[in-house]
Design a protein around this motif. Structure first.
Motif, short mmCIF file in Angstrom:
data_model
loop_
_atom_site.label_atom_id
_atom_site.label_comp_id
_atom_site.label_asym_id
_atom_site.label_seq_id
_atom_site.Cartn_x
_atom_site.Cartn_y
_atom_site.Cartn_z
N THR A 167 -43.23 -72.24 90.51
CA THR A 167 -43.10 -73.27 91.47
C THR A 167 -44.50 -73.59 92.03
OG1 THR A 167 -40.92 -72.22 92.11
CG2 THR A 167 -42.23 -73.37 94.18
N TRP A 168 -44.70 -74.70 92.18
CA TRP A 168 -46.02 -75.36 92.81
C TRP A 168 -45.68 -75.86 93.88
CZ3 TRP A 168 -50.16 -74.44 89.86
CH2 TRP A 168 -50.08 -73.83 88.61
N ARG A 169 -46.59 -75.81 94.94
CA ARG A 169 -46.60 -76.39 96.20
C ARG A 169 -48.06 -76.88 96.84
NH1 ARG A 169 -43.13 -71.85 99.88
NH2 ARG A 169 -41.30 -72.01 98.61
N GLN A 170 -47.77 -78.20 97.51
CA GLN A 170 -48.92 -78.63 98.06
C GLN A 170 -48.45 -79.15 99.46
OE1 GLN A 170 -51.17 -81.75 95.86
NE2 GLN A 170 -50.64 -83.24 97.61
N GLY A 171 -49.43 -79.01 100.28
CA GLY A 171 -49.06 -79.28 101.80
C GLY A 171 -48.61 -78.37 102.67
N VAL B 259 -43.27 -80.13 96.55
CA VAL B 259 -42.91 -78.81 95.63
C VAL B 259 -42.27 -79.34 94.35
CG1 VAL B 259 -40.45 -78.77 96.42
CG2 VAL B 259 -41.55 -76.65 95.57
N ALA B 260 -42.60 -78.45 93.18
CA ALA B 260 -42.15 -78.74 91.84
C ALA B 260 -41.64 -77.39 91.23
CB ALA B 260 -43.33 -79.49 91.00
N GLU B 261 -40.87 -77.48 90.59
CA GLU B 261 -40.39 -76.13 89.66
C GLU B 261 -40.65 -76.79 88.21
OE1 GLU B 261 -36.56 -75.08 91.35
OE2 GLU B 261 -37.57 -73.76 92.58
N VAL B 262 -41.00 -75.80 87.72
CA VAL B 262 -41.49 -76.12 86.10
C VAL B 262 -41.25 -74.92 85.20
CG1 VAL B 262 -43.16 -76.95 84.51
CG2 VAL B 262 -43.37 -77.77 87.12
N ARG C 214 -50.02 -77.54 83.90
CA ARG C 214 -51.46 -77.96 83.83
C ARG C 214 -51.63 -79.12 84.92
NH1 ARG C 214 -52.94 -78.89 78.24
NH2 ARG C 214 -52.88 -76.58 78.22
N VAL C 215 -50.94 -79.96 84.74
CA VAL C 215 -50.93 -81.27 85.68
C VAL C 215 -50.94 -80.69 87.19
CG1 VAL C 215 -49.67 -83.24 86.79
CG2 VAL C 215 -49.91 -83.23 84.18
N PHE C 216 -49.97 -79.83 87.60
CA PHE C 216 -50.02 -79.27 88.77
C PHE C 216 -51.23 -78.61 89.37
CE2 PHE C 216 -45.50 -80.70 88.17
CZ PHE C 216 -45.23 -81.58 89.22
N ALA C 217 -51.57 -77.57 88.47
CA ALA C 217 -52.77 -76.83 88.72
C ALA C 217 -53.87 -77.68 88.90
CB ALA C 217 -53.09 -76.05 87.46
N SER C 218 -54.15 -78.94 88.01
CA SER C 218 -55.17 -79.88 87.84
C SER C 218 -55.41 -80.59 89.24
CB SER C 218 -55.37 -80.54 86.84
OG SER C 218 -54.22 -81.50 87.00
N LEU C 219 -54.22 -80.87 89.93
CA LEU C 219 -53.85 -81.51 91.27
C LEU C 219 -54.29 -80.59 92.34
CD1 LEU C 219 -51.60 -84.29 90.15
CD2 LEU C 219 -53.76 -84.60 90.70
N GLY C 220 -54.70 -79.26 92.32
CA GLY C 220 -54.71 -78.37 93.39
C GLY C 220 -53.38 -78.03 93.94
N PHE C 221 -52.45 -78.01 93.34
CA PHE C 221 -51.18 -77.31 93.98
C PHE C 221 -51.42 -75.91 93.78
CE2 PHE C 221 -49.59 -81.82 93.35
CZ PHE C 221 -48.19 -81.83 93.88
N GLU C 222 -50.82 -75.19 94.94
CA GLU C 222 -50.60 -73.88 94.72
C GLU C 222 -49.69 -73.06 94.13
OE1 GLU C 222 -51.69 -71.49 98.43
OE2 GLU C 222 -51.48 -73.75 99.20
N GLN C 223 -49.75 -72.24 93.19
CA GLN C 223 -48.84 -71.58 92.38
C GLN C 223 -48.02 -70.42 93.11
OE1 GLN C 223 -50.21 -69.83 88.79
NE2 GLN C 223 -48.25 -69.93 87.66
N PHE C 224 -46.92 -70.70 93.57
CA PHE C 224 -46.14 -69.66 94.36
C PHE C 224 -45.12 -68.67 93.45
CE2 PHE C 224 -47.75 -72.09 97.57
CZ PHE C 224 -47.66 -71.37 98.91
#
Length: 146
Positions: free
Chosen positions: A142-146, A113-116, A125-135
């Motif tokens: 907040t971006w999450r993956q997994g 998870v990342a908060e930006v 843009r980095v998190f979106a490009s890597l397929g993280f989901e925007q919550f």
């Protein structure tokens, strides 16, 4: 963008990286994108850095491009999630290294998870490009993956 001929890898942070992390952390644009924008005091940083290096739920790494340190990523495990924090040296920004450091840093880590800040276009843009989901969307994304 990231040159295909450049060799990139992560290495674990070591005690000798304390000053390098301090310089990166006090970069003006890094402070602007941090949730606490006040400058960091050297003595406080040294205590924090030593504590992070020895904490078993923290993984700190440096992105190396050839023989150059270009950024840092810290993953802290909180409630089963790896919380991501990273920065890229000002000389290496806008070359694809943000995406590369996150990609390498989260590989095999499970739930991340990342908060930006919403205004931090590059990191969002980095998190979106890597397929993280925007919550969550607001002042903080907040971006999450997994």
């Amino acid at each position: 963008m990231l040159a295909q001929t450049q060799s990139t890898r992560l290495r674990s942070a070591i005690a000798d990286d304390c000053e390098l992390y301090f310089v990166w952390a006090n970069d003006e644009s890094v402070r602007e994108q941090s949730f606490d924008s006040r400058p960091i005091v050297w003595a406080n940083h040294c205590v924090w850095f030593d504590r992070m290096l020895s904490d078993p739920i923290v993984k700190m790494s440096v992105l190396m491009v050839d023989d150059n340190a270009v950024g840092q990523i810290r993953l802290t495990q909180i409630d089963g999630w790896w919380n991501i924090s990273y920065s890229i040296d000002a000389r290496y920004r806008q070359q694809g290294f943000g995406q590369r450091i996150v990609e390498l840093g989260v590989a095999g880590m499970g739930r991340c998870v990342a908060e930006v800040k919403a205004e931090n276009v590059a990191s969002n843009r980095v998190f979106a490009s890597l397929g993280f989901e925007q919550f969550c969307l607001g002042e903080v994304v907040t971006w999450r993956q997994g």
